[in-house]
Every structure is written in structure tokens, then in C-alpha cells.
Write a protein that holds these residues in place. Sequence first.
Motif, PDB file in Angstrom:
ATOM      1  N   LYS A 120       0.751   5.475 -10.435  1.00 42.25           N
ATOM      2  CA  LYS A 120      -0.585   5.703  -9.918  1.00 42.25           C
ATOM      3  C   LYS A 120      -0.602   5.474  -8.403  1.00 42.25           C
ATOM      4  O   LYS A 120      -0.168   4.432  -7.923  1.00 42.25           O
ATOM      5  CB  LYS A 120      -1.567   4.748 -10.600  1.00 42.25           C
ATOM      6  N   GLY A 121      -1.063   6.469  -7.665  1.00 40.24           N
ATOM      7  CA  GLY A 121      -1.129   6.336  -6.209  1.00 40.24           C
ATOM      8  C   GLY A 121       0.192   6.595  -5.518  1.00 40.24           C
ATOM      9  O   GLY A 121       0.309   6.417  -4.304  1.00 40.24           O
ATOM     10  N   ARG A 122       1.200   6.989  -6.306  1.00 43.04           N
ATOM     11  CA  ARG A 122       2.477   7.318  -5.663  1.00 43.04           C
ATOM     12  C   ARG A 122       3.021   8.596  -6.286  1.00 43.04           C
ATOM     13  O   ARG A 122       3.366   8.609  -7.469  1.00 43.04           O
ATOM     14  CB  ARG A 122       3.464   6.180  -5.827  1.00 43.04           C
ATOM     15  N   THR A 272      -5.776  -1.538   3.924  1.00 41.61           N
ATOM     16  CA  THR A 272      -5.582  -1.727   2.489  1.00 41.61           C
ATOM     17  C   THR A 272      -6.929  -1.781   1.781  1.00 41.61           C
ATOM     18  O   THR A 272      -7.957  -2.047   2.403  1.00 41.61           O
ATOM     19  CB  THR A 272      -4.795  -3.018   2.192  1.00 41.61           C
ATOM     20  N   LEU A 276      -7.287  -0.325  -5.212  1.00 45.51           N
ATOM     21  CA  LEU A 276      -6.168   0.596  -5.425  1.00 45.51           C
ATOM     22  C   LEU A 276      -5.084   0.090  -6.375  1.00 45.51           C
ATOM     23  O   LEU A 276      -4.184   0.834  -6.717  1.00 45.51           O
ATOM     24  CB  LEU A 276      -5.504   0.920  -4.078  1.00 45.51           C
ATOM     25  N   GLN A 279      -0.425  -0.118  -5.480  1.00 43.96           N
ATOM     26  CA  GLN A 279      -0.202   0.703  -4.273  1.00 43.96           C
ATOM     27  C   GLN A 279      -1.458   0.596  -3.430  1.00 43.96           C
ATOM     28  O   GLN A 279      -2.309   1.474  -3.445  1.00 43.96           O
ATOM     29  CB  GLN A 279       0.066   2.156  -4.669  1.00 43.96           C
ATOM     30  N   ASP A 280      -1.591  -0.526  -2.687  1.00 42.69           N
ATOM     31  CA  ASP A 280      -2.900  -0.809  -2.102  1.00 42.69           C
ATOM     32  C   ASP A 280      -3.098  -0.288  -0.685  1.00 42.69           C
ATOM     33  O   ASP A 280      -4.137  -0.504  -0.090  1.00 42.69           O
ATOM     34  CB  ASP A 280      -3.192  -2.315  -2.176  1.00 42.69           C
ATOM     35  N   LEU A 282      -4.052   2.293   1.995  1.00 43.07           N
ATOM     36  CA  LEU A 282      -4.743   3.577   2.196  1.00 43.07           C
ATOM     37  C   LEU A 282      -4.065   4.356   3.315  1.00 43.07           C
ATOM     38  O   LEU A 282      -3.944   5.579   3.271  1.00 43.07           O
ATOM     39  CB  LEU A 282      -6.191   3.339   2.611  1.00 43.07           C
ATOM     40  N   GLU A 310      -4.675  11.141  -1.701  1.00 40.59           N
ATOM     41  CA  GLU A 310      -4.765  10.761  -3.117  1.00 40.59           C
ATOM     42  C   GLU A 310      -5.294   9.332  -3.260  1.00 40.59           C
ATOM     43  O   GLU A 310      -6.147   9.059  -4.099  1.00 40.59           O
ATOM     44  CB  GLU A 310      -3.396  10.863  -3.804  1.00 40.59           C
ATOM     45  N   ARG A 311      -4.790   8.443  -2.412  1.00 35.12           N
ATOM     46  CA  ARG A 311      -5.230   7.034  -2.515  1.00 35.12           C
ATOM     47  C   ARG A 311      -6.707   6.899  -2.159  1.00 35.12           C
ATOM     48  O   ARG A 311      -7.428   6.100  -2.743  1.00 35.12           O
ATOM     49  CB  ARG A 311      -4.389   6.159  -1.593  1.00 35.12           C
ATOM     50  N   ILE A 314      -8.576   7.869  -5.208  1.00 39.33           N
ATOM     51  CA  ILE A 314      -8.539   6.835  -6.257  1.00 39.33           C
ATOM     52  C   ILE A 314      -9.536   5.731  -5.930  1.00 39.33           C
ATOM     53  O   ILE A 314     -10.297   5.275  -6.780  1.00 39.33           O
ATOM     54  CB  ILE A 314      -7.112   6.242  -6.397  1.00 39.33           C
TER      55      ILE A 314
END
Length: 420
Positions: A120-122, A272, A276, A279-280, A282, A310-311, A314
Motif C-alpha cells: 500500500k502506497g508503494r 509526512t 498513510l 509508507q508515511d 507524502l 498515490e500517497r 490515500i
Amino acid sequence: MAQNRFQTHHGMKDILPGESEKWRYVEDIIKKTAREFHFSEIRTPVLEQTELIARGVGQLTDIVSKEMFTFERGEDNYVLRPECTAPVARAFVEHHLDQRGGVQKLFYIGPMFRAERPQKGRQRQFHQFGAELIGSSDPIADVEIIRFMMRIYEKIGLKNITLQLNSVGNPESRNNYREALQNYFRPHLNELSEVSQARFETNPMRILDSKEDEDQKWVADAPLITDYLSEECQSHYAEVKRLLNELGIPYTENPLLVRGLDYYTRTAFELTSTDLGSQDALGGGGRYDLLIEEVGGKPTPAVGFASGIERLMIACESLDIPLGENDFPDVYIITRGDKARNWAVKAIDQIRNTGISATMDYSGRSIKAQMKDANRQEATYAVIVGDSELETGLFTFRNMKESEEELLPFEKILQKLIHA
Ligand code: AMP
């Protein structure tokens, strides 16, 4: 025999209708903010020479050592760009952008590629927006970049974000610090994680980035870069902080923030979000006074940031921040018979020419099916046309939300739509 079904590659995603409107909304905010800050857009190819990225980003970084998508074709070695600062630096040098005079303020939005383990987030294809201010070593430039980045998040309405700030110094300060770090870690070398042991010689500052427990206990008491900054680096850092205070931009100093890319000098920052998960980050960035020279240009100071779209999405989702409206058509033209369809093809053009969005049936379905389709697409209005309407010149204009209808000439309908 069943055909093979094709799928996107692992870590790569389609952005479908329903999502793409949100992307456009975010991209519009970025472009509008860029206008306010007077940054011009630059679009570079997604393929670059591998050597540029290796040199620009740094051989020892995770990106270059493990995460590049590369291939050869003929004599050339291509890489799918993993980030955009080195490509922008290349473009700056290649096109002599310095000769345009003054500083160059550039922004970009686009896909980047890194062969990381997706989670998630990557992703392996992800999207960044970012900006580069090339040609100034003034702390005002650092703050302009930070302000630009923060302004975009403010406009989107993102909360719970923290700006972490550090100075990683110039090469001289860093050499001194590097030595101090090695002296500090040397007696504990065997107790560090394998990754950190490997970094000990090549890039000991990256040990500070480690999340491994066995490293953490030593990292906690490690010497801090801020104690090794040269006088100039110290005063640059102090001025960046003073300007941020002046602008009321809150920040947290984090002397352990070194960031994964090698080209940073002096200011380093990361934004950050607590929304998130692991994967915090931004986005982040910093000053890179040595990069332009590294990729073949004259020594030219510069500062920039890059953020993941994407981040951002999220974080917005977990905070229930709406990203723009859905794209419903304003008008759906419902037709009965060939003559009506023929009329509709021309009428729809007239409607669209006024900037109103309009759609119709493309497969000769029944009036009932078309009405259902107009409802499904959440059209605001419907115009209903058949032979008798064409004869009288009066068309049914239906407000779909209110379920109200009136009979009107087409000109009147256009006027109503324009003033709706
Ligand atoms: P970096 O270029 O590594 O400093 O990354 C800048 C920002 O890009 C990060 O803070 C993330 O928001 C985003 N980012 C980097 N790598 C990825 C990835 N693999 N997938 C999604 N977003 C990423």
C-alpha cells in the motif's frame, strides 16, 4: 480453449473513470498553484540514459543499485525514469536553460518507475509532482520550494501533516560528519544489521535511516549532523528556519533525516502524514547544489521537491476529503427514430459549443432504455426528441433531478442550459 487474460504488471495500476476525475482535480490544483508561484511546466521523456540516473541519483542509492527498470536496444542503455530531478537537470544543461537568464522555476507531473516490492502506497509505476528552482543558493529559494509544496496540500485540505526539516551540510561538513559517524559506529559494527554493516563504509549516513531494532538502539545516541555543519551551512539553515517562522509554516527539526538520494546538500525536508500507515512520506526534497555539475553543467545551485500523487490520494481517502465532483453529463439527448438521431448529432454539437457537457445514445435503444441510461449516468437534464417534436419544433426538456418537464423550442433550451 479459454484465452489468456492479460493483466497490468505487479505494482502498476489502471486509473479508471471514477478515479481519474480525482486525479484531474489534483492535477488542476497543482497547475493552478504553479501559476500562482510562477513555475513553468517541463515535460521530459520517461526514458533516460541509465548513466544519467546512476550518476545523478547516485550509484549507492537503493534506487540505482536495486530498483531501476533498464533495457538495452542497440548501443543504448535505457532506464524508465525513477525520479525527475536528474532528468530536469539534464534538460537544463542540454538546452542551456541558464542562458534564459535569472533562475529557472520548473514543475512537472508524471509517472516514475521503481522496481520496489509493491505494498500500500508503494507501486512500481507511481506518479509524482515536483518542482525545481535552479540557479539560486539563497535560503529564500529553499523556502519558496517548501511553500509551494505546502500550499498544494493546504488547498487540497490535507490535515495531520508534519514538515520535517534538516540540513545535511556541504561536502566538507558531511565528510567530517561521516568520519564522526564511522568512529561512533565502529566499535558496534558487529552488532548492526547486515544492511547497515554494508553501508558503514560506503554511506554511513544511511544507517540513520534504518528501521531495524538492532540499529535503532545505536542510532539513538549517534552524533548529529547539525553539530558538524560549517558556519555557512549553519547560517543558511538558520535563515531557512527564520523564513519558515516568518511565514508561519510549522516544522519539526529532525537531525536524522538524510533522505535516500545522494545529491542533497544543505536543506533536506520531508512531509509526512499520520494517515498513510508505514509508507508515511507524502513528499520530500532539498537543496542539490552539486547535481547540475555532476550531469555536465556549470556549478549551479538548486533546490526542489517531489511528492507522490498515490500517497496524497490515500491520505485524502482516509480523511474523507472529497477530490472534486464526479463528471456527470449536463444533458442527455434521448431520441426516437432516425430523423431524431440525425437532428441530435447536430444539436449536441451546438450544446457542447457553449461549454456544456452532453451525451446521447449510440446504439438505437428504446426510449425507456435511454431514459434508464440517462438516470444511470446521472445527467442533470434530458432533451427528448421524436418525429412529432421535429414537426412542431417543441422538445421535451426534462429536469431529471426534479422530474419536471416542459415543452420548449431548442433555442430556449440552449438559453436555459447556459443560464442553469
Ligand atoms: P523520493 O523521490 O524517493 O524522495 O520520493 C518522493 C515521494 O514520491 C515520496 O515521498 C512518495 O510520496 C513518492 N514515492 C516514492 N516512491 C514511491 C513508490 N514506489 N510508490 C508510490 N509513491 C512513491
